[in-house]
Design a protein around this motif. Structure first.
Motif, PDB file in Angstrom:
ATOM      1  N   ASN A 144       0.926  -1.087  -0.103  1.00 32.06           N
ATOM      2  CA  ASN A 144       0.192  -0.197  -0.195  1.00 32.06           C
ATOM      3  C   ASN A 144       0.694   1.039  -0.108  1.00 32.06           C
ATOM      4  O   ASN A 144       0.739   2.210  -0.962  1.00 32.06           O
ATOM      5  CB  ASN A 144      -1.028  -0.546   1.326  1.00 32.06           C
ATOM      6  CG  ASN A 144      -2.073   1.057   0.935  1.00 32.06           C
ATOM      7  OD1 ASN A 144      -2.621   1.129   0.008  1.00 32.06           O
ATOM      8  ND2 ASN A 144      -2.027   1.284   2.403  1.00 32.06           N
ATOM      9  N   PHE A 145       2.185   1.194   0.663  1.00 32.43           N
ATOM     10  CA  PHE A 145       2.893   2.578   0.700  1.00 32.43           C
ATOM     11  C   PHE A 145       3.433   3.193  -0.879  1.00 32.43           C
ATOM     12  O   PHE A 145       3.308   3.666  -1.298  1.00 32.43           O
ATOM     13  CB  PHE A 145       3.991   1.856   1.722  1.00 32.43           C
ATOM     14  CG  PHE A 145       4.712   3.159   1.899  1.00 32.43           C
ATOM     15  CD1 PHE A 145       4.789   4.031   2.653  1.00 32.43           C
ATOM     16  CD2 PHE A 145       5.687   2.968   0.861  1.00 32.43           C
ATOM     17  CE1 PHE A 145       5.609   5.355   3.273  1.00 32.43           C
ATOM     18  CE2 PHE A 145       7.369   3.786   0.857  1.00 32.43           C
ATOM     19  CZ  PHE A 145       6.695   4.829   2.351  1.00 32.43           C
ATOM     20  N   ASP A 146       3.584   1.316  -1.119  1.00 34.70           N
ATOM     21  CA  ASP A 146       4.568   2.130  -2.574  1.00 34.70           C
ATOM     22  C   ASP A 146       3.301   1.801  -3.498  1.00 34.70           C
ATOM     23  O   ASP A 146       4.665   2.832  -4.645  1.00 34.70           O
ATOM     24  CB  ASP A 146       5.269   0.651  -2.776  1.00 34.70           C
ATOM     25  CG  ASP A 146       6.311  -0.243  -2.280  1.00 34.70           C
ATOM     26  OD1 ASP A 146       6.680   1.053  -1.301  1.00 34.70           O
ATOM     27  OD2 ASP A 146       6.761  -1.520  -1.600  1.00 34.70           O
ATOM     28  N   ARG A 147       1.786   2.068  -3.343  1.00 35.15           N
ATOM     29  CA  ARG A 147       1.227   2.144  -4.617  1.00 35.15           C
ATOM     30  C   ARG A 147       1.174   3.653  -4.223  1.00 35.15           C
ATOM     31  O   ARG A 147       0.982   4.692  -5.367  1.00 35.15           O
ATOM     32  CB  ARG A 147      -0.034   1.270  -3.976  1.00 35.15           C
ATOM     33  CG  ARG A 147      -1.044   2.006  -4.938  1.00 35.15           C
ATOM     34  CD  ARG A 147      -2.747   1.638  -4.364  1.00 35.15           C
ATOM     35  NE  ARG A 147      -2.855   1.773  -2.886  1.00 35.15           N
ATOM     36  CZ  ARG A 147      -3.575   2.996  -2.811  1.00 35.15           C
ATOM     37  NH1 ARG A 147      -3.713   3.572  -3.589  1.00 35.15           N
ATOM     38  NH2 ARG A 147      -4.371   2.739  -2.091  1.00 35.15           N
ATOM     39  N   ILE A 155       9.212   8.147  -0.427  1.00 36.70           N
ATOM     40  CA  ILE A 155       8.408   8.810   0.723  1.00 36.70           C
ATOM     41  C   ILE A 155       6.783   9.395   0.313  1.00 36.70           C
ATOM     42  O   ILE A 155       6.977   9.611  -1.003  1.00 36.70           O
ATOM     43  CB  ILE A 155       9.704  10.693   0.753  1.00 36.70           C
ATOM     44  CG1 ILE A 155      10.130  10.574   1.931  1.00 36.70           C
ATOM     45  CG2 ILE A 155       8.441  11.247   1.828  1.00 36.70           C
ATOM     46  CD1 ILE A 155      11.724  11.835   1.621  1.00 36.70           C
ATOM     47  N   VAL A 156       6.339   8.646   1.090  1.00 41.32           N
ATOM     48  CA  VAL A 156       4.656   9.775   1.120  1.00 41.32           C
ATOM     49  C   VAL A 156       4.243  11.231   1.059  1.00 41.32           C
ATOM     50  O   VAL A 156       4.245  10.874   2.321  1.00 41.32           O
ATOM     51  CB  VAL A 156       3.563   8.575   1.295  1.00 41.32           C
ATOM     52  CG1 VAL A 156       2.207   9.091   0.944  1.00 41.32           C
ATOM     53  CG2 VAL A 156       4.003   6.836   0.927  1.00 41.32           C
ATOM     54  N   THR A 157       4.062  11.131   0.436  1.00 40.03           N
ATOM     55  CA  THR A 157       4.322  13.116   0.707  1.00 40.03           C
ATOM     56  C   THR A 157       2.315  13.436   0.743  1.00 40.03           C
ATOM     57  O   THR A 157       2.006  12.761   0.170  1.00 40.03           O
ATOM     58  CB  THR A 157       4.255  13.763  -0.843  1.00 40.03           C
ATOM     59  OG1 THR A 157       3.354  13.459  -1.439  1.00 40.03           O
ATOM     60  CG2 THR A 157       6.579  13.653  -0.776  1.00 40.03           C
ATOM     61  N   MET A 161      -0.228  11.306  -0.790  1.00 40.31           N
ATOM     62  CA  MET A 161      -1.549  10.754  -0.434  1.00 40.31           C
ATOM     63  C   MET A 161      -2.836  10.934  -0.838  1.00 40.31           C
ATOM     64  O   MET A 161      -3.744  10.799  -1.235  1.00 40.31           O
ATOM     65  CB  MET A 161      -1.530  11.162   1.157  1.00 40.31           C
ATOM     66  CG  MET A 161      -0.561  10.733   2.343  1.00 40.31           C
ATOM     67  SD  MET A 161      -0.853  10.770   4.184  1.00 40.31           S
ATOM     68  CE  MET A 161       1.317  10.759   4.339  1.00 40.31           C
ATOM     69  N   ARG A 162      -3.168  12.498  -1.248  1.00 39.29           N
ATOM     70  CA  ARG A 162      -4.057  12.842  -1.187  1.00 39.29           C
ATOM     71  C   ARG A 162      -4.968  12.110  -3.313  1.00 39.29           C
ATOM     72  O   ARG A 162      -6.256  12.475  -3.220  1.00 39.29           O
ATOM     73  CB  ARG A 162      -4.366  14.196  -1.771  1.00 39.29           C
ATOM     74  CG  ARG A 162      -4.345  15.750  -0.323  1.00 39.29           C
ATOM     75  CD  ARG A 162      -4.265  16.877  -0.753  1.00 39.29           C
ATOM     76  NE  ARG A 162      -3.418  17.858  -1.610  1.00 39.29           N
ATOM     77  CZ  ARG A 162      -1.947  18.260  -0.874  1.00 39.29           C
ATOM     78  NH1 ARG A 162      -2.835  17.668   0.619  1.00 39.29           N
ATOM     79  NH2 ARG A 162      -1.724  18.704  -1.048  1.00 39.29           N
ATOM     80  N   ALA A 163      -4.130  12.134  -3.767  1.00 37.68           N
ATOM     81  CA  ALA A 163      -3.988  11.644  -5.199  1.00 37.68           C
ATOM     82  C   ALA A 163      -4.258  10.772  -5.049  1.00 37.68           C
ATOM     83  O   ALA A 163      -4.946   9.451  -5.657  1.00 37.68           O
ATOM     84  CB  ALA A 163      -2.916  11.812  -6.097  1.00 37.68           C
TER      85      ALA A 163
END
Length: 171
Positions: A144-147, A155-157, A161-163
């Motif tokens: 899920n993180f990688d998605r 890094i998930v910005t 996250m919004r996208a």
């Protein structure tokens, strides 16, 4: 012709009985049969029905309106709920002092039913053995993180996250 009349008469009688079956009739204790073999005279049954009708007709106009029946049914429902509440209170009032202590009141809480965790198990339990190991948990959550990490920089910005349909915490 006689056969048609008999058939019609039987249909009328059956229809009348069916309509009577949908009307809740209370038979007073004195008129209620105590055993299946007890007799209930028609006159007693009619008197009981008439008495019940009068209790449902508070304005005594000889007609039952929908509102009158609703008031009666609401009163019966309320009486049943109050009886149930008194029974629950008596059950909770362990020391029978007429008051509930916090501990006694805590007895009101019931165990909730077990939730259906099938969707979680389906997502996390890769080998379907009904056990989620740390490796399986990490694999599912990292997927899920990688998605979400669309630029693959680790890094998930907030924008990613919004996208991905997830609002960032605290922002």
């Amino acid at each position: 012709m006689a056969m048609q009349m008999t058939s019609r008469r039987m249909m009328l009688v059956a229809s009348a009985w069916a309509s009577l079956a949908t009307i809740p009739l209370a038979v007073p204790a004195a008129a209620a049969p105590s055993a299946p073999s007890s007799d209930l005279p028609r006159a007693t049954f009619i008197a009981t029905m008439d008495a019940q009708f009068r209790t449902l007709d508070p304005n005594n106009d000889g007609k039952l309106t929908r509102a009158e029946i609703e008031v009666s049914e609401r009163a019966k429902t309320l009486a049943t709920a109050q009886t149930q509440n008194r029974a629950v209170f008596a059950q909770l009032d362990a020391d029978h002092n007429g008051a509930l202590s916090p501990a006694e009141f805590g007895g009101l809480i019931q165990q909730p039913p077990l939730p259906d965790v099938t969707p979680i198990m389906t997502r996390l339990d890769a080998n379907r053995d009904q056990v989620v190991t740390l490796v399986e948990y990490r694999a599912a959550t990292l997927a899920n993180f990688d998605r979400l990490d669309t630029d693959h920089d680790g890094i998930v910005t907030a924008a990613e996250m919004r996208a991905g349909g997830i609002a960032p915490a605290g922002r």
